[in-house]
Scaffold this motif. Structure first.
Motif, short mmCIF file in Angstrom:
data_model
loop_
_atom_site.label_atom_id
_atom_site.label_comp_id
_atom_site.label_asym_id
_atom_site.label_seq_id
_atom_site.Cartn_x
_atom_site.Cartn_y
_atom_site.Cartn_z
N ILE A 103 7.62 6.70 0.81
CA ILE A 103 7.87 7.34 2.10
C ILE A 103 8.72 8.60 1.94
O ILE A 103 8.52 9.59 2.63
CB ILE A 103 8.45 6.36 3.14
CG1 ILE A 103 8.22 6.92 4.55
CG2 ILE A 103 9.90 6.05 2.88
CD1 ILE A 103 8.35 5.90 5.65
N ILE A 104 9.66 8.58 1.00
CA ILE A 104 10.47 9.78 0.74
C ILE A 104 9.57 10.90 0.22
O ILE A 104 9.67 12.05 0.68
CB ILE A 104 11.61 9.48 -0.24
CG1 ILE A 104 12.64 8.56 0.41
CG2 ILE A 104 12.28 10.78 -0.71
CD1 ILE A 104 13.66 7.99 -0.57
N ARG A 113 9.44 0.63 -4.23
CA ARG A 113 8.13 1.30 -4.21
C ARG A 113 7.86 1.94 -2.86
O ARG A 113 7.39 3.07 -2.76
CB ARG A 113 7.01 0.31 -4.56
CG ARG A 113 7.09 -0.30 -5.92
CD ARG A 113 6.88 0.54 -7.18
NE ARG A 113 6.99 1.96 -7.16
CZ ARG A 113 7.99 2.67 -7.74
NH1 ARG A 113 8.97 2.08 -8.36
NH2 ARG A 113 8.00 3.98 -7.68
N ASN A 114 8.12 1.20 -1.77
CA ASN A 114 7.91 1.75 -0.43
C ASN A 114 8.89 2.89 -0.13
O ASN A 114 8.51 3.89 0.47
CB ASN A 114 8.03 0.66 0.63
CG ASN A 114 6.78 -0.19 0.72
OD1 ASN A 114 5.67 0.31 0.60
ND2 ASN A 114 6.96 -1.48 0.91
N ASP A 156 0.84 -1.19 0.00
CA ASP A 156 0.00 0.00 0.00
C ASP A 156 0.88 1.25 0.00
O ASP A 156 1.16 1.84 1.04
CB ASP A 156 -0.92 -0.02 1.22
CG ASP A 156 -1.99 1.04 1.17
OD1 ASP A 156 -1.85 2.00 0.37
OD2 ASP A 156 -2.97 0.93 1.92
N VAL A 157 1.30 1.66 -1.19
CA VAL A 157 2.22 2.80 -1.28
C VAL A 157 1.54 4.12 -0.92
O VAL A 157 2.20 5.05 -0.47
CB VAL A 157 2.91 2.89 -2.66
CG1 VAL A 157 3.86 1.72 -2.87
CG2 VAL A 157 1.89 2.97 -3.78
N ASP A 158 0.23 4.20 -1.10
CA ASP A 158 -0.48 5.42 -0.67
C ASP A 158 -0.40 5.58 0.84
O ASP A 158 -0.17 6.68 1.35
CB ASP A 158 -1.94 5.37 -1.12
CG ASP A 158 -2.09 5.44 -2.63
OD1 ASP A 158 -1.22 6.06 -3.29
OD2 ASP A 158 -3.06 4.88 -3.16
N LEU A 159 -0.58 4.48 1.56
CA LEU A 159 -0.46 4.52 3.01
C LEU A 159 0.98 4.84 3.42
O LEU A 159 1.21 5.60 4.36
CB LEU A 159 -0.92 3.20 3.63
CG LEU A 159 -0.82 3.10 5.15
CD1 LEU A 159 -1.64 4.21 5.83
CD2 LEU A 159 -1.28 1.73 5.63
N MET A 160 1.95 4.27 2.71
CA MET A 160 3.35 4.53 3.02
C MET A 160 3.67 6.02 2.85
O MET A 160 4.39 6.61 3.65
CB MET A 160 4.27 3.68 2.14
CG MET A 160 5.72 3.77 2.53
SD MET A 160 6.08 3.26 4.22
CE MET A 160 5.82 1.51 4.10
N GLU A 161 3.11 6.65 1.83
CA GLU A 161 3.33 8.08 1.64
C GLU A 161 2.70 8.88 2.78
O GLU A 161 3.28 9.84 3.27
CB GLU A 161 2.76 8.53 0.29
CG GLU A 161 3.17 9.94 -0.07
CD GLU A 161 2.90 10.29 -1.53
OE1 GLU A 161 2.80 11.50 -1.80
OE2 GLU A 161 2.80 9.39 -2.37
N LYS A 162 1.52 8.46 3.24
CA LYS A 162 0.88 9.12 4.38
C LYS A 162 1.72 8.96 5.64
O LYS A 162 1.83 9.88 6.46
CB LYS A 162 -0.52 8.56 4.59
CG LYS A 162 -1.50 8.97 3.51
CD LYS A 162 -2.85 8.30 3.71
CE LYS A 162 -3.77 8.61 2.54
NZ LYS A 162 -5.03 7.87 2.63
#
Length: 129
Positions: free
Chosen positions: A60-61, A55-56, A3-9
């Motif tokens: 996150i960056i 991807r993660n 879940d890269v959207d969650l990782m960005e959050k």
């Protein structure tokens, strides 16, 4: 996790909390690939799959740095450690790494390449030559 959207959050929350105590840089994320289970920092990685880690890491960056590094909820991310540091001999944190160039480039360095070309490069215009 995928879940890269969650990782960005998550990255955005890290940045917001970090800036709330007047810190402007985070020593992370760890972009090493967790293929040596004895390595003392393996729990800091995003796993053993280079694509997943990339991807993660990118997500996150992007979350930590946002669109504008001067914003009150953005910090500078410091991807670490070194390209193939995450699989040292016998799991020792400062151990020797034996790896071929093909594996190094296609797996371990790939993750850092993606981080710098897709996330960190957003700010390449700020780099002084």
């Amino acid at each position: 996790m995928w879940d890269v959207d969650l990782m960005e959050k998550i990255g955005k929350v890290i940045a917001t909390e970090t800036r709330s105590v007047n810190v402007h840089m985070v020593l992370g994320p760890v972009l090493g690939i967790g293929r040596e289970p004895r390595w003392v920092r393996v729990q800091e990685t995003y796993g053993e799959d280079a694509y997943l880690v990339a991807r993660n890491g990118v997500a996150i960056i992007k979350g930590m740095q946002g669109e504008d590094l001067t914003a009150d909820d953005a910090v500078v991310a410091e991807p670490k450690h070194f390209g193939v540091h995450s699989m040292p001999l016998k799991g020792l944190n400062t151990g020797t790494v034996y790896i071929g160039e093909r594996e190094a480039r296609s797996h371990f360095l790939y993750v850092f390449e993606k981080a710098f070309t897709e996330a960190v490069s957003l700010y390449s215009h700020l780099v002084m030559v």
